[in-house]
Motif scaffolding. Sequence first.
Motif, mmCIF file in Angstrom:
data_model
loop_
_atom_site.group_PDB
_atom_site.id
_atom_site.type_symbol
_atom_site.label_atom_id
_atom_site.label_comp_id
_atom_site.label_asym_id
_atom_site.label_seq_id
_atom_site.Cartn_x
_atom_site.Cartn_y
_atom_site.Cartn_z
ATOM 1 N N VAL A 84 0.452 -1.004 -0.050
ATOM 2 C CA VAL A 84 0.603 -0.101 -0.276
ATOM 3 C C VAL A 84 1.139 1.221 -0.252
ATOM 4 O O VAL A 84 0.602 2.299 -0.448
ATOM 5 C CB VAL A 84 -0.746 -0.081 1.327
ATOM 6 N N ILE A 85 1.557 0.904 0.462
ATOM 7 C CA ILE A 85 3.037 3.098 0.754
ATOM 8 C C ILE A 85 3.386 3.117 -0.211
ATOM 9 O O ILE A 85 3.234 3.520 -0.956
ATOM 10 C CB ILE A 85 3.965 2.323 1.803
ATOM 11 N N GLN A 86 3.567 1.777 -1.275
ATOM 12 C CA GLN A 86 4.362 1.553 -2.950
ATOM 13 C C GLN A 86 3.081 2.818 -3.765
ATOM 14 O O GLN A 86 3.446 3.090 -4.698
ATOM 15 C CB GLN A 86 4.648 0.322 -3.515
ATOM 16 N N LEU A 87 2.098 1.510 -3.502
ATOM 17 C CA LEU A 87 1.008 2.641 -3.699
ATOM 18 C C LEU A 87 0.360 3.712 -4.119
ATOM 19 O O LEU A 87 0.510 4.391 -4.536
ATOM 20 C CB LEU A 87 -0.411 1.822 -3.447
ATOM 21 N N SER A 88 0.845 4.406 -2.569
ATOM 22 C CA SER A 88 0.863 6.031 -2.891
ATOM 23 C C SER A 88 1.991 6.470 -3.282
ATOM 24 O O SER A 88 0.973 7.494 -3.615
ATOM 25 C CB SER A 88 0.859 5.923 -0.584
ATOM 26 N N HIS A 89 2.493 6.270 -3.458
ATOM 27 C CA HIS A 89 3.992 6.052 -4.130
ATOM 28 C C HIS A 89 3.325 6.996 -5.372
ATOM 29 O O HIS A 89 4.456 7.760 -6.165
ATOM 30 C CB HIS A 89 5.287 5.659 -3.338
ATOM 31 N N HIS A 90 3.491 5.750 -5.941
ATOM 32 C CA HIS A 90 3.091 5.814 -7.201
ATOM 33 C C HIS A 90 2.248 6.761 -7.862
ATOM 34 O O HIS A 90 2.293 7.393 -8.803
ATOM 35 C CB HIS A 90 2.741 4.487 -7.623
ATOM 36 N N PHE A 91 1.020 6.338 -7.188
ATOM 37 C CA PHE A 91 0.136 8.140 -7.234
ATOM 38 C C PHE A 91 0.783 9.208 -6.697
ATOM 39 O O PHE A 91 -0.180 10.151 -6.582
ATOM 40 C CB PHE A 91 -1.235 7.224 -7.394
ATOM 41 N N ASN A 92 1.402 9.340 -5.766
ATOM 42 C CA ASN A 92 1.491 10.875 -5.300
ATOM 43 C C ASN A 92 0.609 11.183 -4.283
ATOM 44 O O ASN A 92 0.424 12.551 -4.725
ATOM 45 C CB ASN A 92 1.939 11.480 -6.477
ATOM 46 N N VAL A 93 0.012 10.322 -3.606
ATOM 47 C CA VAL A 93 -1.013 10.788 -2.637
ATOM 48 C C VAL A 93 -0.243 10.697 -0.839
ATOM 49 O O VAL A 93 0.074 10.150 -0.763
ATOM 50 C CB VAL A 93 -2.321 9.353 -3.026
ATOM 51 N N PRO A 94 0.009 12.250 -0.186
ATOM 52 C CA PRO A 94 0.116 11.821 0.925
ATOM 53 C C PRO A 94 -0.273 11.037 1.196
ATOM 54 O O PRO A 94 -1.577 10.510 1.561
ATOM 55 C CB PRO A 94 0.293 13.223 0.925
#
Length: 291
Positions: A209-219
């Motif tokens: 999930v952390i990788q997903l948030s980084h990928h979509f650039n969402v804090p």
Amino acid sequence: MKEIVIISGKGGTGKTSIVGAFACLADRPVLADCDVDAADLYLILEPQILRQEDFSGGKQAQIISGKCTGCGICMDVCRFSAVKKDNTLKPAYTIDGIACEGCGVCSWFCPEKAIDFSPAINGKLFVSKTRVGPMVHAKLGIAEENSGKLVTLVRKEAKKIAEKDGHPYIIVDGSPGIGCPVIASITGADLIVIVTEPTISGEHDLDRVIQLSHHFNVPAVVCINKYDINQEVTNKIIERSLSSGIKVAGKIRYDNAFSKAQIMKSSVIEYTGGFVAQEIKSVWRNVIYAL
């Protein structure tokens, strides 16, 4: 208006219970249950349905019996084995609704135009009122697809309500995992709250999930639920989060008040004012600060 999406890498972390608690703490929130495959926020908030509408995520082919001549071209061109032949039936060819992917190739090539290709009803969208504010939720049909489209529709409807009536927050109960409905839940959000638990699977899925948030650039921030069941893994999660540039909004102890509150159809905040309620309030304050 700020949109906060609560997600988890796996099921069973207490995500929806925390959403229900946040809903009671927020200032005039609009709620959006985007866990459309297994929506259960209604168990806590008891919504009263004001409006409902059918959801169509695509089209589905169906043979028109009076026009079919039994040429079999539809079976030849179908790449999903959705067209079946049964000589005991008339027409001999039928289309398996579950196997059909809605591509429309069979309808395109049918020389008799004997295949109807109309929008399929895949689920329902609901707009309701609850004791804490308006709620948009949905139900995807059994074995139906296009959950991402339905999630997007739920979020759009929630934003319309928030903009129309001046609600400061939209609180979204996202799906577990990292698949299409999760991506549809977090895209363009102001903040993700990742609810995890101190287990091996919880630690592993948190990384995804952390990788997903980084990928979509969402804090994003992390909330560790049931932190006291394994302090060693809790410490690893804290270290992993901080090393990824994600703050820990707080920790919530294991407490059977979560289960008891659900039985009473209430949030933990409404059910108890004990230590666990104070910890949830602390997490919410840090979420607002992160915004």
